[in-house]
Enzyme design. Structure first.
Site, PDB file in Angstrom:
ATOM      1  CG  HIS A   1      -1.445 -15.529   0.320  1.00 34.97           C
ATOM      2  ND1 HIS A   1      -1.836 -14.446   1.059  1.00 34.97           N
ATOM      3  CD2 HIS A   1      -1.394 -16.571   1.195  1.00 34.97           C
ATOM      4  CE1 HIS A   1      -2.010 -14.802   2.331  1.00 34.97           C
ATOM      5  NE2 HIS A   1      -1.732 -16.073   2.434  1.00 34.97           N
TER       6      HIS A   1
ATOM      7  CB  THR B   1      -0.967   0.041   1.202  1.00 32.84           C
ATOM      8  OG1 THR B   1      -0.238  -0.144   2.396  1.00 32.84           O
ATOM      9  CG2 THR B   1      -2.039  -1.027   1.087  1.00 32.84           C
TER      10      THR B   1
ATOM     11  NE  ARG C   1      -6.404 -11.201   3.575  1.00 31.94           N
ATOM     12  CZ  ARG C   1      -5.321 -11.454   2.872  1.00 31.94           C
ATOM     13  NH1 ARG C   1      -4.437 -10.504   2.661  1.00 31.94           N
ATOM     14  NH2 ARG C   1      -5.104 -12.653   2.385  1.00 31.94           N
TER      15      ARG C   1
ATOM     16  CB  CYS D   1      -2.626 -28.728 -19.664  1.00 31.95           C
ATOM     17  SG  CYS D   1      -2.210 -27.235 -20.584  1.00 31.95           S
TER      18      CYS D   1
HETATM   19 ZN    ZN Z   1      -4.120 -26.172 -21.134  1.00 34.53          ZN
END
Ligand code: ZN
Length: 241
Positions: free
Chosen positions: A116, A24, A32, A127
């Site tokens: 995260h 920030t 959040r 894939c």
């Molecule tokens: Zn793919």
């Protein structure tokens, strides 16, 4: 500040943990925060999950194009660059982060554990074939190989945190002598277990955050009267002295 600089200079392993406050300060809105500003037209609770990716792809794509544009509009600040310099000079061992914007990499850090995930990478949900994020912005929404939906490399609601990253972060934390939290309210589990883990293994815990955190009682130093950037630049002057 002098004491902290002394600790870091004499530490065999210093580890940094960053949260939303780090980003920030670059201007990036906090995911959040209650006041989501521009996010008003999107509801992340409904869109940041695999169900939306598979069943509401158009809105999912709109939301993440918006997010990616937002991230690309901002850049690392001098605090990020200070951490990159410290990694190069061997002053810190690595960064564990809750942030997904990739600013630590952009600034030049290499040992970054993104708990995260990251917006730096996009791939096919089916894939796993990687796609450049620019392609996603230009409108490529499906995989050229299997037609699966393209998604950002962040952890969506309901998904597991990346295990390898998590284990590496744990290992680094356990062996740290100084553990510094920068701009995290330490309220999100399991990310908030890292400061405790560091402390349990004998580290000196330093928390730099504007607001109080639930981990403050365990901290050896609490700094809440300056920004993360101010703290890092000031500390850098002591360390370089
Ligand atoms: Zn793919």
């Amino acid at each position: 500040m002098e004491k902290i600089a002394h600790l870091i200079k004499n530490s065999t392993s210093t580890v940094i943990f960053t949260g939303a406050g780090m980003s920030t300060e670059s201007g990036l809105p906090d995911f959040r925060s209650k006041n989501r500003g521009l996010w008003g037209k999107f509801n992340p609770d409904e869109l940041a999950n695999v169900d939306a990716l598979e069943n509401n792809q158009e809105e999912f794509v709109n939301f993440y194009q918006f997010r990616l544009n937002e991230i690309q509009a901002y850049h690392p600040h001098d605090g990020h660059y200070t951490l990159a310099k410290w990694e190069k000079n061997g002053i810190i061992d690595g960064i564990i982060t809750q942030n997904v914007d990739g600013f630590h990499h952009d600034a030049g850090n290499n040992n970054v554990m993104e708990l995260h995930g990251t917006f730096r990478k996009f791939f096919c949900h089916h894939c796993k074939k990687e796609v450049e994020r620019e392609r996603f912005l230009e409108g490529q929404t499906n995989c050229s190989r299997c037609n699966g939906p393209i998604r950002p490399g962040i952890v969506l609601f309901g998904e597991m945190l990346p295990e390898d990253t998590f284990l590496k972060a744990e290992e680094l934390t356990i062996h740290s002598e100084v553990f510094i939290v920068l701009g995290s309210s330490l309220t999100v589990t399991p990310a908030n277990m890292f400061p405790i883990l560091a402390k349990e293994h004998g580290a000196t815990l330093i928390i730099v955050n504007r607001e109080e955190t639930p981990m403050d009682p365990y901290a050896d130093y609490i700094i809440n009267d300056q920004s993360v950037k101010e703290f890092l630049l000031k500390l850098d002057r002591y360390i370089s002295a």
